[in-house]
Design a protein around this motif. Structure first.
Motif, PDB file in Angstrom:
ATOM      1  N   ALA A 166      50.489  30.887  -1.147  1.00 30.42           N
ATOM      2  CA  ALA A 166      50.638  29.937  -0.048  1.00 30.42           C
ATOM      3  C   ALA A 166      50.328  28.502  -0.461  1.00 30.42           C
ATOM      4  O   ALA A 166      51.047  27.577  -0.092  1.00 30.42           O
ATOM      5  CB  ALA A 166      49.741  30.333   1.123  1.00 30.42           C
ATOM      6  N   MET A 167      49.252  28.313  -1.207  1.00 35.07           N
ATOM      7  CA  MET A 167      48.909  26.971  -1.670  1.00 35.07           C
ATOM      8  C   MET A 167      50.033  26.406  -2.517  1.00 35.07           C
ATOM      9  O   MET A 167      50.343  25.221  -2.464  1.00 35.07           O
ATOM     10  CB  MET A 167      47.606  27.014  -2.480  1.00 35.07           C
ATOM     11  N   GLY A 168      50.669  27.280  -3.295  1.00 30.76           N
ATOM     12  CA  GLY A 168      51.756  26.862  -4.163  1.00 30.76           C
ATOM     13  C   GLY A 168      51.319  26.783  -5.610  1.00 30.76           C
ATOM     14  O   GLY A 168      50.130  26.849  -5.929  1.00 30.76           O
ATOM     15  N   HIS A 169      52.290  26.618  -6.478  1.00 34.02           N
ATOM     16  CA  HIS A 169      52.023  26.589  -7.913  1.00 34.02           C
ATOM     17  C   HIS A 169      52.881  25.519  -8.588  1.00 34.02           C
ATOM     18  O   HIS A 169      53.869  25.832  -9.249  1.00 34.02           O
ATOM     19  CB  HIS A 169      52.316  27.969  -8.508  1.00 34.02           C
ATOM     20  N   PRO A 170      52.495  24.251  -8.424  1.00 39.41           N
ATOM     21  CA  PRO A 170      53.237  23.185  -9.094  1.00 39.41           C
ATOM     22  C   PRO A 170      52.896  23.046 -10.579  1.00 39.41           C
ATOM     23  O   PRO A 170      53.245  22.047 -11.215  1.00 39.41           O
ATOM     24  CB  PRO A 170      52.844  21.935  -8.302  1.00 39.41           C
ATOM     25  N   VAL A 171      52.214  24.028 -11.121  1.00 39.50           N
ATOM     26  CA  VAL A 171      51.863  24.185 -12.537  1.00 39.50           C
ATOM     27  C   VAL A 171      50.692  23.282 -12.939  1.00 39.50           C
ATOM     28  O   VAL A 171      49.553  23.734 -12.965  1.00 39.50           O
ATOM     29  CB  VAL A 171      53.084  23.985 -13.466  1.00 39.50           C
ATOM     30  N   GLY A 172      50.923  22.034 -13.283  1.00 39.94           N
ATOM     31  CA  GLY A 172      49.854  21.161 -13.754  1.00 39.94           C
ATOM     32  C   GLY A 172      48.646  21.088 -12.840  1.00 39.94           C
ATOM     33  O   GLY A 172      47.497  21.179 -13.290  1.00 39.94           O
ATOM     34  N   PRO A 173      48.840  20.919 -11.537  1.00 47.49           N
ATOM     35  CA  PRO A 173      47.696  20.774 -10.629  1.00 47.49           C
ATOM     36  C   PRO A 173      46.973  22.069 -10.274  1.00 47.49           C
ATOM     37  O   PRO A 173      45.852  22.025  -9.755  1.00 47.49           O
ATOM     38  CB  PRO A 173      48.325  20.178  -9.359  1.00 47.49           C
ATOM     39  N   VAL A 233      42.710  15.698 -13.914  1.00 47.03           N
ATOM     40  CA  VAL A 233      43.769  15.572 -12.928  1.00 47.03           C
ATOM     41  C   VAL A 233      44.965  16.413 -13.364  1.00 47.03           C
ATOM     42  O   VAL A 233      45.286  16.488 -14.550  1.00 47.03           O
ATOM     43  CB  VAL A 233      44.186  14.084 -12.735  1.00 47.03           C
ATOM     44  N   GLY A 234      45.575  17.067 -12.417  1.00 44.60           N
ATOM     45  CA  GLY A 234      46.814  17.802 -12.674  1.00 44.60           C
ATOM     46  C   GLY A 234      47.903  17.248 -11.783  1.00 44.60           C
ATOM     47  O   GLY A 234      47.681  17.020 -10.589  1.00 44.60           O
ATOM     48  N   VAL A 235      49.071  17.008 -12.342  1.00 42.45           N
ATOM     49  CA  VAL A 235      50.203  16.512 -11.559  1.00 42.45           C
ATOM     50  C   VAL A 235      51.483  17.020 -12.196  1.00 42.45           C
ATOM     51  O   VAL A 235      51.577  17.118 -13.418  1.00 42.45           O
ATOM     52  CB  VAL A 235      50.198  14.957 -11.464  1.00 42.45           C
ATOM     53  N   ASP A 236      52.457  17.364 -11.358  1.00 42.64           N
ATOM     54  CA  ASP A 236      53.710  17.874 -11.912  1.00 42.64           C
ATOM     55  C   ASP A 236      54.850  17.750 -10.911  1.00 42.64           C
ATOM     56  O   ASP A 236      54.641  17.730  -9.688  1.00 42.64           O
ATOM     57  CB  ASP A 236      53.571  19.343 -12.317  1.00 42.64           C
ATOM     58  N   LYS A 237      56.051  17.654 -11.468  1.00 43.20           N
ATOM     59  CA  LYS A 237      57.310  17.755 -10.726  1.00 43.20           C
ATOM     60  C   LYS A 237      58.218  18.646 -11.575  1.00 43.20           C
ATOM     61  O   LYS A 237      58.995  18.150 -12.379  1.00 43.20           O
ATOM     62  CB  LYS A 237      57.951  16.378 -10.525  1.00 43.20           C
ATOM     63  N   PRO A 238      58.092  19.962 -11.429  1.00 43.82           N
ATOM     64  CA  PRO A 238      58.838  20.883 -12.301  1.00 43.82           C
ATOM     65  C   PRO A 238      60.307  21.001 -11.916  1.00 43.82           C
ATOM     66  O   PRO A 238      60.740  21.985 -11.325  1.00 43.82           O
ATOM     67  CB  PRO A 238      58.103  22.209 -12.106  1.00 43.82           C
TER      68      PRO A 238
END
Length: 388
Positions: free
Chosen positions: A334-341, A121-126
């Motif tokens: 476009a998908m984005g790059h929240p880093v962890g996910p 699992v990848g999750v982030d709030k940078p």
């Protein structure tokens, strides 16, 4: 005791171990920073992946969590909402490749027989950018930003191959269109070439729509062995084989730019592990944080010669339905790059494509997909998924 003259031969690829399959995928949409707790983001993706696989949380024996910004052991307060099972949990921080590294180690654990079912699992709030304090000064600390580096790469590529700004910006046109078809994408609005080119100049030719948005989100993938698929009555027709996992870090002797050279080495390793050629790849998800990256990484795969990717892009060869669908998710642009996910989400997209479940983004007849991720330049991961 081991005789010192005996050589210990370690397996070098997943194919030397027992087969591993992706059996469940899930997301929380990548989006702008909000008041949503990271716990809610991660749980949404995990629960979706469990439902997709048709298994219970108690069936998961091991978990790997990729994150870049959440601090110490953020998985503990998140996973306890699913139930405190006492099972193995590892936190992975590896810059942009955190999710890719988490997925790789989940696969290795299942392939080695130490677990039958594992979660990546990848999750982030940078919300902030943290850099390690080395105690060493640099003359360029305040002079070079990420987009400046890639603007220089664009200029170099253009001079070497006669490309124009509008040629490379076609990456953003394609990926923003793909993102408009993806309910999990950060950017879901199609944009014209003029809109992309006429944005404010960040550095050189680079405009905001040619750079990835960094927000928040989550992605989850469940991998399982054949034994687990049978025991838990998981649908084998939706299980996608992980055919290769390759990883490489910076080393001396590589040409500049290092991330392009690392990509070439790592992708070649993954293809060799899987016994495939570049032309066998139907779907390619790459680390396109900036438009020039997709062009260079498609060439690094060996799908075409240096300088040819721009021409294939203009012909539509990298479109969904073209010769090879490049970043049908919308990519980082476009998908984005929240880093962890990010790396985990790439695996999820390829899984959907190989299952034939990608809806309007479906690349017809997709059987082989490759996910590529760079971690802060000096680290590179490549995974190949294959429809059995």
């Amino acid at each position: 005791m081991i005789n010192q003259q005996e050589q210990i031969i370690m397996p070098k690829s997943l194919k030397d171990l027992r087969p591993v399959y992706v059996v469940g995928v899930g997301w929380h949409r990548y989006q702008r920073l909000s008041g949503t707790p990271y716990v809610s983001l991660g749980l949404h993706a995990i629960r979706q992946s469990l439902a997709d696989a048709g298994i219970a949380w108690t069936d998961v024996e091991s978990s790997y969590m990729g994150t870049g910004y959440l601090g110490m052991a953020p998985g503990l307060p998140m996973l306890r909402y699913l139930g405190a099972t006492g099972r193995h949990l590892v936190h992975v921080e590896n810059a942009s490749a955190s999710g890719s590294a988490a997925f790789r180690h989940a696969c290795i654990e299942v392939a080695a027989g130490m677990a039958d079912v594992a979660l990546a699992v990848g999750v982030d709030k940078p919300e902030t950018t943290r850099h390690p304090v080395t105690g060493l000064s640099s003359l360029a600390n305040d002079a070079i930003a990420f987009f400046t580096h890639y603007a220089l790469l664009m200029d170099q590529y253009a001079q070497e191959h006669g490309a124009k700004p509008e040629d490379i910006a076609l990456v953003a046109v394609k990926n923003l269109y793909n993102g408009s078809l993806n309910p999990n994408a950060h950017r879901q609005e199609e944009r014209s070439l003029d809109e992309i080119l006429n944005g404010r100049k960040l550095s050189g030719w680079l405009t905001p729509l040619q750079c990835c948005p960094v927000g928040e989100g989550a992605a989850a993938v469940i991998v399982a062995s054949e034994d687990a698929i049978k025991r838990l009555s998981i649908d084998p027709d939706r299980a996608i084989r992980v055919a290769a996992s390759a990883a490489c870090s910076e080393r001396s002797g590589l040409d500049w730019p290092v991330d392009v050279a690392l990509t070439q080495v790592t992708m070649a390793d993954a293809l060799q592990q899987a016994g495939l050629k570049p032309q066998n790849v139907d779907v390619l998800e790459v680390h396109d944080a900036f438009t020039i990256e997709e062009v260079q990484y498609a060439e690094s795969l060996g799908f075409c010669k240096p300088g040819e990717a721009v021409h294939l892009l203009k012909e539509g060869a990298f479109n969904i339905g073209g010769k090879m669908a490049v970043s049908p998710s919308g990519g980082l642009i476009a998908m984005g790059h929240p880093v962890g996910p990010t790396g985990v989400g790439q695996i999820g997209e390829i899984t959907m494509q190989l299952r034939g479940e990608a809806g309007l983004r479906q690349h017809k007849g997709a059987k082989v997909g490759l996910a590529h991720m760079i971690g802060n330049g000096p680290m590179c991961y490549a995974h190949i998924l294959q429809k059995p």
